[in-house]
Scaffold this motif. Structure first.
Motif, PDB file in Angstrom:
ATOM      1  N   VAL A  88       0.748  -1.140  -0.243  1.00 16.13           N
ATOM      2  CA  VAL A  88      -0.151   0.126   0.221  1.00 16.13           C
ATOM      3  C   VAL A  88       0.826   1.646  -0.166  1.00 16.13           C
ATOM      4  O   VAL A  88       0.818   2.536  -0.517  1.00 16.13           O
ATOM      5  CB  VAL A  88      -1.378   0.074   1.044  1.00 16.13           C
ATOM      6  N   LEU A  89       2.053   1.363   1.341  1.00 14.51           N
ATOM      7  CA  LEU A  89       2.881   2.515   1.118  1.00 14.51           C
ATOM      8  C   LEU A  89       3.584   2.948  -0.164  1.00 14.51           C
ATOM      9  O   LEU A  89       2.960   3.568  -1.312  1.00 14.51           O
ATOM     10  CB  LEU A  89       3.441   2.170   2.214  1.00 14.51           C
ATOM     11  N   VAL A  90       3.796   1.607  -1.217  1.00 20.18           N
ATOM     12  CA  VAL A  90       4.924   2.102  -2.565  1.00 20.18           C
ATOM     13  C   VAL A  90       3.455   2.411  -3.287  1.00 20.18           C
ATOM     14  O   VAL A  90       4.087   3.567  -4.247  1.00 20.18           O
ATOM     15  CB  VAL A  90       4.982   0.722  -3.480  1.00 20.18           C
ATOM     16  N   VAL A  91       2.727   1.682  -3.483  1.00 16.51           N
ATOM     17  CA  VAL A  91       1.702   2.271  -4.498  1.00 16.51           C
ATOM     18  C   VAL A  91       0.998   3.743  -4.166  1.00 16.51           C
ATOM     19  O   VAL A  91       0.423   4.345  -5.263  1.00 16.51           O
ATOM     20  CB  VAL A  91       0.193   1.279  -4.402  1.00 16.51           C
ATOM     21  N   GLY A  92       0.971   4.286  -2.960  1.00 18.81           N
ATOM     22  CA  GLY A  92       0.479   5.215  -2.708  1.00 18.81           C
ATOM     23  C   GLY A  92       1.561   6.757  -2.833  1.00 18.81           C
ATOM     24  O   GLY A  92       1.016   7.285  -3.349  1.00 18.81           O
ATOM     25  N   VAL A  93       2.616   5.716  -2.808  1.00 19.61           N
ATOM     26  CA  VAL A  93       3.439   7.233  -3.471  1.00 19.61           C
ATOM     27  C   VAL A  93       3.732   7.066  -4.478  1.00 19.61           C
ATOM     28  O   VAL A  93       3.766   8.039  -5.038  1.00 19.61           O
ATOM     29  CB  VAL A  93       4.978   6.701  -2.642  1.00 19.61           C
ATOM     30  N   TRP A  94       3.633   5.543  -5.579  1.00 16.27           N
ATOM     31  CA  TRP A  94       3.980   5.939  -7.288  1.00 16.27           C
ATOM     32  C   TRP A  94       2.881   6.284  -7.473  1.00 16.27           C
ATOM     33  O   TRP A  94       2.927   7.351  -8.742  1.00 16.27           O
ATOM     34  CB  TRP A  94       4.135   4.288  -7.306  1.00 16.27           C
ATOM     35  N   GLY A 114       0.734   8.699  -6.118  1.00 11.79           N
ATOM     36  CA  GLY A 114       0.619  10.509  -5.423  1.00 11.79           C
ATOM     37  C   GLY A 114       1.895  11.223  -5.994  1.00 11.79           C
ATOM     38  O   GLY A 114       2.213  11.326  -7.332  1.00 11.79           O
ATOM     39  N   PRO A 115       2.593  11.613  -4.856  1.00 16.81           N
ATOM     40  CA  PRO A 115       3.757  12.366  -5.281  1.00 16.81           C
ATOM     41  C   PRO A 115       4.625  11.892  -6.309  1.00 16.81           C
ATOM     42  O   PRO A 115       4.882  12.673  -7.500  1.00 16.81           O
ATOM     43  CB  PRO A 115       4.806  12.281  -3.788  1.00 16.81           C
ATOM     44  N   LEU A 116       4.817  10.469  -6.755  1.00 16.31           N
ATOM     45  CA  LEU A 116       5.958   9.664  -7.424  1.00 16.31           C
ATOM     46  C   LEU A 116       5.279  10.786  -9.329  1.00 16.31           C
ATOM     47  O   LEU A 116       5.876  10.532 -10.412  1.00 16.31           O
ATOM     48  CB  LEU A 116       6.290   9.229  -7.377  1.00 16.31           C
ATOM     49  N   ALA A 117       3.886  10.631  -9.206  1.00 10.31           N
ATOM     50  CA  ALA A 117       3.221  10.750 -10.076  1.00 10.31           C
ATOM     51  C   ALA A 117       2.765  12.253 -10.893  1.00 10.31           C
ATOM     52  O   ALA A 117       3.329  12.728 -11.978  1.00 10.31           O
ATOM     53  CB  ALA A 117       1.393  10.321 -10.126  1.00 10.31           C
ATOM     54  N   ILE A 118       3.027  13.208  -9.460  1.00  9.91           N
ATOM     55  CA  ILE A 118       2.897  14.280  -9.731  1.00  9.91           C
ATOM     56  C   ILE A 118       3.641  14.394 -10.390  1.00  9.91           C
ATOM     57  O   ILE A 118       4.534  15.737 -11.463  1.00  9.91           O
ATOM     58  CB  ILE A 118       2.564  15.140  -8.793  1.00  9.91           C
ATOM     59  N   LEU A 119       5.460  14.478  -9.674  1.00 11.98           N
ATOM     60  CA  LEU A 119       6.514  14.752 -10.182  1.00 11.98           C
ATOM     61  C   LEU A 119       7.025  14.057 -11.223  1.00 11.98           C
ATOM     62  O   LEU A 119       7.991  15.307 -12.510  1.00 11.98           O
ATOM     63  CB  LEU A 119       7.939  13.648  -8.653  1.00 11.98           C
ATOM     64  N   TYR A 120       6.373  13.563 -12.060  1.00 13.69           N
ATOM     65  CA  TYR A 120       6.610  12.238 -13.513  1.00 13.69           C
ATOM     66  C   TYR A 120       6.095  13.901 -14.086  1.00 13.69           C
ATOM     67  O   TYR A 120       6.375  14.360 -15.428  1.00 13.69           O
ATOM     68  CB  TYR A 120       6.344  11.164 -13.152  1.00 13.69           C
ATOM     69  N   THR A 146      -5.323  12.647  -4.051  1.00 10.18           N
ATOM     70  CA  THR A 146      -6.250  11.874  -3.379  1.00 10.18           C
ATOM     71  C   THR A 146      -5.988  10.284  -2.911  1.00 10.18           C
ATOM     72  O   THR A 146      -6.549   9.358  -2.206  1.00 10.18           O
ATOM     73  CB  THR A 146      -7.591  11.772  -4.117  1.00 10.18           C
ATOM     74  N   ALA A 147      -5.235   9.875  -4.366  1.00 10.81           N
ATOM     75  CA  ALA A 147      -5.534   8.532  -4.562  1.00 10.81           C
ATOM     76  C   ALA A 147      -3.864   8.414  -3.025  1.00 10.81           C
ATOM     77  O   ALA A 147      -3.840   7.242  -2.309  1.00 10.81           O
ATOM     78  CB  ALA A 147      -4.200   8.261  -5.526  1.00 10.81           C
ATOM     79  N   ALA A 148      -2.860   9.654  -3.167  1.00 12.98           N
ATOM     80  CA  ALA A 148      -2.271   9.202  -2.117  1.00 12.98           C
ATOM     81  C   ALA A 148      -2.945   9.007  -0.275  1.00 12.98           C
ATOM     82  O   ALA A 148      -2.744   8.262   0.501  1.00 12.98           O
ATOM     83  CB  ALA A 148      -0.922  10.339  -2.129  1.00 12.98           C
ATOM     84  N   VAL A 149      -3.738   9.798  -0.476  1.00 16.48           N
ATOM     85  CA  VAL A 149      -4.615  10.171   1.162  1.00 16.48           C
ATOM     86  C   VAL A 149      -5.574   9.105   1.151  1.00 16.48           C
ATOM     87  O   VAL A 149      -5.020   8.262   1.921  1.00 16.48           O
ATOM     88  CB  VAL A 149      -4.819  11.587   1.087  1.00 16.48           C
ATOM     89  N   LEU A 150      -5.619   8.085   0.608  1.00 12.67           N
ATOM     90  CA  LEU A 150      -7.001   7.555   0.049  1.00 12.67           C
ATOM     91  C   LEU A 150      -5.985   6.330   0.376  1.00 12.67           C
ATOM     92  O   LEU A 150      -6.332   5.451   1.827  1.00 12.67           O
ATOM     93  CB  LEU A 150      -7.195   7.002  -1.414  1.00 12.67           C
ATOM     94  N   LEU A 151      -4.337   5.736   0.076  1.00 13.02           N
ATOM     95  CA  LEU A 151      -3.964   4.674   0.783  1.00 13.02           C
ATOM     96  C   LEU A 151      -3.504   4.636   2.223  1.00 13.02           C
ATOM     97  O   LEU A 151      -3.090   4.378   2.345  1.00 13.02           O
ATOM     98  CB  LEU A 151      -3.138   4.318  -1.080  1.00 13.02           C
ATOM     99  N   TYR A 152      -3.335   6.028   2.156  1.00 15.91           N
ATOM    100  CA  TYR A 152      -2.688   6.944   3.840  1.00 15.91           C
ATOM    101  C   TYR A 152      -3.594   6.233   4.238  1.00 15.91           C
ATOM    102  O   TYR A 152      -3.407   5.766   5.350  1.00 15.91           O
ATOM    103  CB  TYR A 152      -2.114   7.806   3.478  1.00 15.91           C
ATOM    104  N   GLY A 153      -4.965   5.907   4.269  1.00 11.57           N
ATOM    105  CA  GLY A 153      -5.819   5.693   5.124  1.00 11.57           C
ATOM    106  C   GLY A 153      -6.507   4.590   4.891  1.00 11.57           C
ATOM    107  O   GLY A 153      -6.263   3.715   6.188  1.00 11.57           O
ATOM    108  N   VAL A 154      -5.941   3.659   4.387  1.00 12.72           N
ATOM    109  CA  VAL A 154      -5.751   2.122   4.340  1.00 12.72           C
ATOM    110  C   VAL A 154      -4.433   1.603   4.816  1.00 12.72           C
ATOM    111  O   VAL A 154      -4.780   0.925   5.689  1.00 12.72           O
ATOM    112  CB  VAL A 154      -5.076   1.139   2.696  1.00 12.72           C
ATOM    113  N   LEU A 155      -3.376   2.585   4.638  1.00  5.77           N
ATOM    114  CA  LEU A 155      -2.067   2.098   5.871  1.00  5.77           C
ATOM    115  C   LEU A 155      -2.640   2.183   7.088  1.00  5.77           C
ATOM    116  O   LEU A 155      -2.137   1.712   8.134  1.00  5.77           O
ATOM    117  CB  LEU A 155      -1.109   3.099   5.017  1.00  5.77           C
ATOM    118  N   ALA A 156      -3.699   3.288   7.462  1.00  2.13           N
ATOM    119  CA  ALA A 156      -3.914   3.721   9.032  1.00  2.13           C
ATOM    120  C   ALA A 156      -4.671   2.353   9.438  1.00  2.13           C
ATOM    121  O   ALA A 156      -4.448   2.094  10.566  1.00  2.13           O
ATOM    122  CB  ALA A 156      -4.417   4.744   8.563  1.00  2.13           C
TER     123      ALA A 156
END
Length: 97
Positions: free
Chosen positions: A19-25, A27-33, A61-71
């Protein structure tokens, strides 16, 4: 659930890492790319399929949602550890008594 209703701690860790890898990929990495390459996206960066102003909120939204799943996974892991500790304590009390 795995193992008769209780998910082993190792499964929580594996799911949390995924979940962490998917959330980072997504979220922030998609924006950066998107900012660096101005690419239209692929299946692996689904947020980048959207036009320019909408791809950024979708990635956040994807990053926040996946952060919620991680919680939720972390809370489930803590409950599983507490149940295991209670069982171990009951077992040791029964053996010593």
């Amino acid at each position: 659930m795995i193992g008769g209703g209780v998910v082993h701690e190792a499964w929580y860790r594996v799911m949390s890492i995924v979940v962490l890898v998917v959330g980072v990929w997504e979220g922030p990495l998609a924006i950066l790319y998107r900012l660096v390459s101005d690419d239209e996206g692929t299946v692996l960066r689904a947020a980048n399929y959207l036009p320019s102003p909408w791809c950024y909120p979708a990635a956040v939204t994807a990053a926040v949602l996946l952060y919620g799943v991680l919680a939720v996974l972390d809370a489930g892991r803590e409950k599983a550890l507490a149940r295991q500790k209670a069982r171990d304590d009951a077992r040791s009390a029964a053996q010593s008594g």
